[in-house]
Scaffold this active site. Structure first.
Site, PDB file in Angstrom:
ATOM      1  N   THR A  13      99.387  11.923  38.603  1.00 49.89           N
ATOM      2  CA  THR A  13      98.825  11.360  39.838  1.00 49.89           C
ATOM      3  C   THR A  13      99.303   9.936  40.070  1.00 49.89           C
ATOM      4  OG1 THR A  13      96.911  12.803  39.745  1.00 49.89           O
ATOM      5  CG2 THR A  13      96.615  10.752  40.947  1.00 49.89           C
ATOM      6  N   SER A  57     100.966  16.753  35.063  1.00 48.37           N
ATOM      7  CA  SER A  57     100.884  16.945  33.611  1.00 48.37           C
ATOM      8  C   SER A  57     100.455  18.349  33.180  1.00 48.37           C
ATOM      9  CB  SER A  57     100.030  15.865  32.954  1.00 48.37           C
ATOM     10  OG  SER A  57      98.662  16.074  33.119  1.00 48.37           O
ATOM     11  N   THR A  90      96.809  12.616  33.864  1.00 45.10           N
ATOM     12  CA  THR A  90      95.626  12.516  32.997  1.00 45.10           C
ATOM     13  C   THR A  90      95.235  13.861  32.364  1.00 45.10           C
ATOM     14  OG1 THR A  90      94.132  12.878  34.870  1.00 45.10           O
ATOM     15  CG2 THR A  90      94.629  10.587  34.300  1.00 45.10           C
ATOM     16  N   ASP A  91      95.619  14.970  33.026  1.00 45.63           N
ATOM     17  CA  ASP A  91      95.100  16.274  32.580  1.00 45.63           C
ATOM     18  C   ASP A  91      95.483  16.628  31.147  1.00 45.63           C
ATOM     19  OD1 ASP A  91      93.965  16.529  35.069  1.00 45.63           O
ATOM     20  OD2 ASP A  91      95.419  17.978  35.833  1.00 45.63           O
TER      21      ASP A  91
HETATM   22  N1  ASP Z   1      96.676  16.691  37.895  1.00 45.29           N
HETATM   23  C1  ASP Z   1      97.110  15.354  37.588  1.00 45.29           C
HETATM   24  C2  ASP Z   1      98.022  15.392  36.386  1.00 45.29           C
HETATM   25  O1  ASP Z   1      97.550  15.439  35.286  1.00 45.29           O
HETATM   26  C3  ASP Z   1      95.938  14.525  37.346  1.00 45.29           C
HETATM   27  C4  ASP Z   1      96.240  13.097  37.030  1.00 45.29           C
HETATM   28  O2  ASP Z   1      97.330  12.664  36.764  1.00 45.29           O
HETATM   29  O3  ASP Z   1      95.253  12.374  37.011  1.00 45.29           O
HETATM   30  O4  ASP Z   1      99.200  15.336  36.574  1.00 45.29           O
END
Ligand code: ASP
Length: 326
Positions: A13, A57, A90-91
């Site tokens: 993100t 991710s 973050t995932d």
């Molecule tokens: N779906 C995103 C990812 O992990 C969420 C994020 O980056 O916060 O790529």
């Protein structure tokens, strides 16, 4: 400050924007743009961007983590590099952090960071997180602490950190432990350091490793599928101290009998699995059947550890030794 910080960008993100046509958030920001959005970096140290990928991710894989680990280790071996930062989604951040923590042998600082809000959103958290991560990577005290996750001005140990909330920017926490330290403007303040860092550095990894989360009434169905498929390893998230329903236990025994290493973890947020219960499916019975206790790490991190460990050996005694740590 003499020396530079290398920033590996992988996506997430932090490198996304809302697409005006679909209304959805998609990859859109390249590495140099990510850094350009953080002007105060100029006052910290030189930063060199190395674009690794630009993917969400959930698309990250252990094979890519291995390649990232190799590149990070090579960068950290360069004489003029103070430390490295990895920007990530973050995932699966906690899984990549765990992988790099175990794999990368350099003592120099290695920080992962991310964002919950995409670029261009009101109060986007990415630029501040990058600034804090670079400051931490350039800080001599961050060395020798394994991979660190720097989010929301907090510094967490890879082994302890968990994504706890699906949306709130204050999502990363180290339940029962708390952060190692924090970033206070240009000061990096550590209150504690992780003990007993482990390294597993195989030439290859074994990706055919599955994670099964158990629940009340879970049976042997998924285990039968995995045994029939001939997978190379299974991590089980058991209940409480690691106990499992009898039906699932039958499946675990079948997997062990087929020569598949089965590592037990708990679906609880904290605490170790331990053989204090002796009923059908209790951990005592599981250990007698050859299940390997996974210590204290979560199921998803134990899977990463098993993927690395099986790259070295599938000897049950060696695996038990590797997992017999907090
Ligand atoms: N779906 C995103 C990812 O992990 C969420 C994020 O980056 O916060 O790529």
């Amino acid at each position: 400050m003499a020396g530079k910080v290398v920033v590996f960008t992988t996506g997430g993100t932090i490198a996304m924007r809302r697409d005006p046509e679909t209304g959805g958030i998609v990859p859109a920001v390249n590495g140099p743009e990510l850094i350009a959005a953080v002007p105060p970096l100029a006052g910290v140290c030189p930063v060199e961007v190395r674009e690794f990928s630009n993917m969400p991710s959930p698309h990250m894989t252990p094979a890519l983590m291995l390649e990232l680990g190799r590149q990070a280790e090579a960068a950290l071996a360069e004489a003029d590099v103070l430390g490295a930062v990895v920007t990530h989604g973050t995932d699966t951040l906690e899984e990549s952090a765990c992988f790099l923590d175990l794999y990368v042998r350099s003592d120099k600082a290695l920080c992962l960071t991310a964002a919950m809000r995409s670029a261009g959103e009101v109060s986007a958290d990415g630029p501040k997180n990058i600034l804090c991560a670079v400051r931490t990577a350039a800080c001599p005290e961050a060395a020798g602490k394994g991979a660190l996750v720097v989010m929301n001005e907090e510094i967490h140990a890879a082994r302890e950190v968990v994504k706890t909330h699906s949306a709130n920017p204050k999502t990363f926490a180290s339940p029962f432990w708390g952060p190692l330290g924090y970033v206070d403007e240009d000061r990096i303040i550590f209150r504690r350091a992780p003990l007993g860092l482990q390294k597993i550095h195989p030439e290859r990894i074994e990706e055919d490793v599955f994670l099964i989360k158990l629940a009340a009434g879970s049976d042997d169905f998924l285990f039968r599928c995995l045994v029939d498929k001939g997978v190379k390893g299974i991590v089980v998230e058991g209940l409480g101290r690691g106990n499992v329903p009898p039906g699932a236990f039958a499946g675990m025994k079948r997997a062990v009998a087929a020569g598949i290493p089965v590592v037990l973890t708990t679906r609880c947020l904290g605490g170790r699995v331990l053989d204090i219960y002796a009923y059908d499916g209790g951990v005592k019975q599981q250990l007698e059947a050859g299940v390997i206790p996974g210590g204290e790490i979560s199921g998803q991190k134990a899977r990463i550890k098993l993927i690395l460990a099986l790259g070295e050996s599938n000897d049950p005694e060696r695996l038990a030794e590797l997992f017999d740590t907090p």
